[in-house]
Write a protein that holds these residues in place. Structure first.
Motif, short mmCIF file in Angstrom:
data_model
loop_
_atom_site.label_atom_id
_atom_site.label_comp_id
_atom_site.label_asym_id
_atom_site.label_seq_id
_atom_site.Cartn_x
_atom_site.Cartn_y
_atom_site.Cartn_z
N PHE A 167 194.95 84.82 88.66
CA PHE A 167 194.90 85.01 90.12
C PHE A 167 193.47 84.71 90.53
N TYR A 168 193.19 83.44 90.80
CA TYR A 168 191.81 82.98 90.86
C TYR A 168 191.40 82.42 92.21
N ILE A 169 192.23 81.58 92.81
CA ILE A 169 191.85 80.87 94.04
C ILE A 169 191.86 81.81 95.24
N ILE A 170 192.88 82.61 95.38
CA ILE A 170 193.05 83.46 96.56
C ILE A 170 191.84 84.36 96.81
N PRO A 171 191.27 85.04 95.80
CA PRO A 171 190.11 85.90 96.08
C PRO A 171 188.93 85.19 96.73
N TYR A 172 188.77 83.89 96.51
CA TYR A 172 187.69 83.15 97.15
C TYR A 172 187.83 83.15 98.67
N PHE A 173 189.05 83.31 99.15
CA PHE A 173 189.30 83.31 100.59
C PHE A 173 189.59 84.72 101.11
N CYS A 174 190.13 85.56 100.27
CA CYS A 174 190.43 86.94 100.67
C CYS A 174 189.14 87.72 100.89
N GLY A 175 188.17 87.61 99.98
CA GLY A 175 186.88 88.26 100.19
C GLY A 175 186.52 89.26 99.12
N GLN A 176 185.66 90.21 99.51
CA GLN A 176 185.05 91.14 98.56
C GLN A 176 185.79 92.47 98.45
N HIS A 177 186.82 92.69 99.26
CA HIS A 177 187.57 93.94 99.18
C HIS A 177 188.23 94.06 97.80
N PRO A 178 188.21 95.26 97.18
CA PRO A 178 188.81 95.41 95.84
C PRO A 178 190.26 94.95 95.76
N LYS A 179 191.02 95.10 96.84
CA LYS A 179 192.42 94.68 96.81
C LYS A 179 192.58 93.16 96.74
N CYS A 180 191.50 92.43 97.04
CA CYS A 180 191.56 90.97 96.96
C CYS A 180 191.73 90.49 95.52
N ARG A 181 191.48 91.36 94.56
CA ARG A 181 191.59 90.98 93.15
C ARG A 181 192.99 91.24 92.61
N ASP A 182 193.83 91.92 93.37
CA ASP A 182 195.17 92.29 92.92
C ASP A 182 196.18 91.24 93.35
N PRO A 183 196.87 90.59 92.42
CA PRO A 183 197.88 89.60 92.80
C PRO A 183 198.96 90.24 93.65
N GLY A 184 199.12 89.76 94.87
CA GLY A 184 200.12 90.35 95.74
C GLY A 184 200.05 89.82 97.16
N GLU A 185 200.95 90.32 97.97
CA GLU A 185 201.11 89.84 99.34
C GLU A 185 199.90 90.17 100.20
N TRP A 186 199.28 91.34 99.99
CA TRP A 186 198.15 91.74 100.84
C TRP A 186 197.00 90.74 100.72
N ALA A 187 196.62 90.42 99.49
CA ALA A 187 195.52 89.48 99.28
C ALA A 187 195.89 88.09 99.80
N LEU A 188 197.13 87.67 99.60
CA LEU A 188 197.59 86.37 100.06
C LEU A 188 197.45 86.25 101.58
N GLN A 189 197.94 87.25 102.31
CA GLN A 189 197.89 87.18 103.77
C GLN A 189 196.46 87.25 104.30
N ARG A 190 195.64 88.08 103.67
CA ARG A 190 194.24 88.17 104.10
C ARG A 190 193.52 86.85 103.85
N ALA A 191 193.83 86.19 102.75
CA ALA A 191 193.22 84.89 102.46
C ALA A 191 193.61 83.86 103.53
N LYS A 192 194.87 83.86 103.93
CA LYS A 192 195.31 82.94 104.98
C LYS A 192 194.62 83.24 106.31
#
Length: 322
Positions: A167-192
């Motif tokens: 789960f590597y690309i999405i955190p670059y767009f999701c950001g620094q929040h700890p939940k951005c490291r967890d594979p799932g819908e929350w990180a995906l939507q925040r990245a978008k």
């Protein structure tokens, strides 16, 4: 009539205000193994031609920062001589959180499995330049890890080939929040959301030439003549050294398992690709069917599955690289 004493101005030279382009602050938080070394080499040429400051961080292995580290980095970036382009492997930073103006972001991503495979072998064997200079990539790596078959790594659930490592690309767009490291819908939507709100352009490496054409139009102060430089013989000599060595293609069974692990990554990748193609349409650039670029693709080496009773189950092999 008022007679001005000309001597009053003797020795005084008015400095005209420097007119800065918009944006004068640009951040390329480059994603690892998505062509960033190729683009940075290009930027080194363009900074001389187009007269902007290139701030290229030499920190490669610290993408996640605590609050103090974020504040220090953001302050340091903001002190750069404008216009500047700052580039580093770092997850998205929210400047407004610290009371500063948000810069304009750009980035380039890549088919997630292609990125993973390139990174897997780069960690072990480096690139052409490493080979020519007899440099050992990751010197502390034991031989049993260095020569671990990539399909075995995937199918036997080694940590390197499983979540959260893939789960590597999405955190670059999701950001620094700890939940951005967890594979799932929350990180995906925040990245978008961050991509739509803060990024002027997110391109895809498979269509790098079109990415450069759009950057020339959207950011001419930085990217004027980017395409001409990219196609020049002098630049090609520089770029040839970035090819990863000894890449091999995982088995279809391993690819299928990996694709399932990376389903959120593919959701984001396909979203980015669709948005990129829409932007190309607005500028009159057509998206044509093209042969895979062997420098960036492993798709041309993967055989499509033959007819079977499980055709529907195997349709992913045809869809991943569409």
């Amino acid at each position: 009539m008022v007679h001005r004493n000309s001597s009053f101005l003797d020795g005084y030279h008015h400095e005209p205000t420097k007119v800065l382009p918009f944006p004068s602050q640009l951040v390329y938080n480059r994603v690892g193994k998505c062509g960033s070394r190729t683009v940075v080499q290009l930027l080194r040429v363009l900074t001389e031609r187009n007269h902007f400051s290139l701030i290229n961080s030499d920190i490669h292995n610290k993408t996640r920062l605590n609050r103090i580290e974020q504040m220090e980095l953001i302050n340091n970036i903001s002190l750069g001589d404008q216009p500047y382009l700052y580039t580093r492997h770092v997850h998205f930073l929210n400047f407004t959180r610290f009371g500063l103006e948000q810069p304009v972001y750009i980035n380039i991503i890549r088919d997630p499995i292609n990125r993973f495979v390139s990174n897997y072998f780069f960690r072990r064997f480096g690139d052409w330049r490493s080979e020519q200079n007899h440099q050992i990539r990751t010197p502390g790596m034991k031989d049993e890890e260095r020569y671990l078959d990539i399909s075995d790594c995937i199918l036997e659930n080694y940590p390197e080939c499983n979540n959260p490592r893939v789960f590597y690309i999405i955190p670059y767009f999701c950001g620094q929040h700890p939940k951005c490291r967890d594979p799932g819908e929350w990180a995906l939507q925040r990245a978008k959301e961050n991509m739509n709100r803060n990024y002027l352009l997110v391109g895809i490496l498979e269509e790098l030439e079109d990415v450069l054409l759009l950057l020339e139009r959207l950011l001419p102060h930085y990217f004027k003549d980017a395409s001409a430089v990219y196609h020049s013989s002098e630049y090609k000599k520089l770029g040839n050294g970035t090819n990863t060595m000894k890449k091999q293609v995982p088995s279809p069974e391993a690819l299928k398992v990996l694709f399932q692990r990376m389903r959120y990554e593919y959701n984001f990748y396909n979203y980015v690709k669709d948005q990129f193609h829409l932007l190309k349409q607005k500028f009159g650039l057509k998206t044509r069917a093209r042969a895979p670029n062997k420098k960036y693709e492993i798709a041309s080496q993967v055989e499509s599955p033959g007819p079977s009773h499980d055709d529907d189950d195997n349709a992913w092999l045809q869809d991943i690289y569409r």
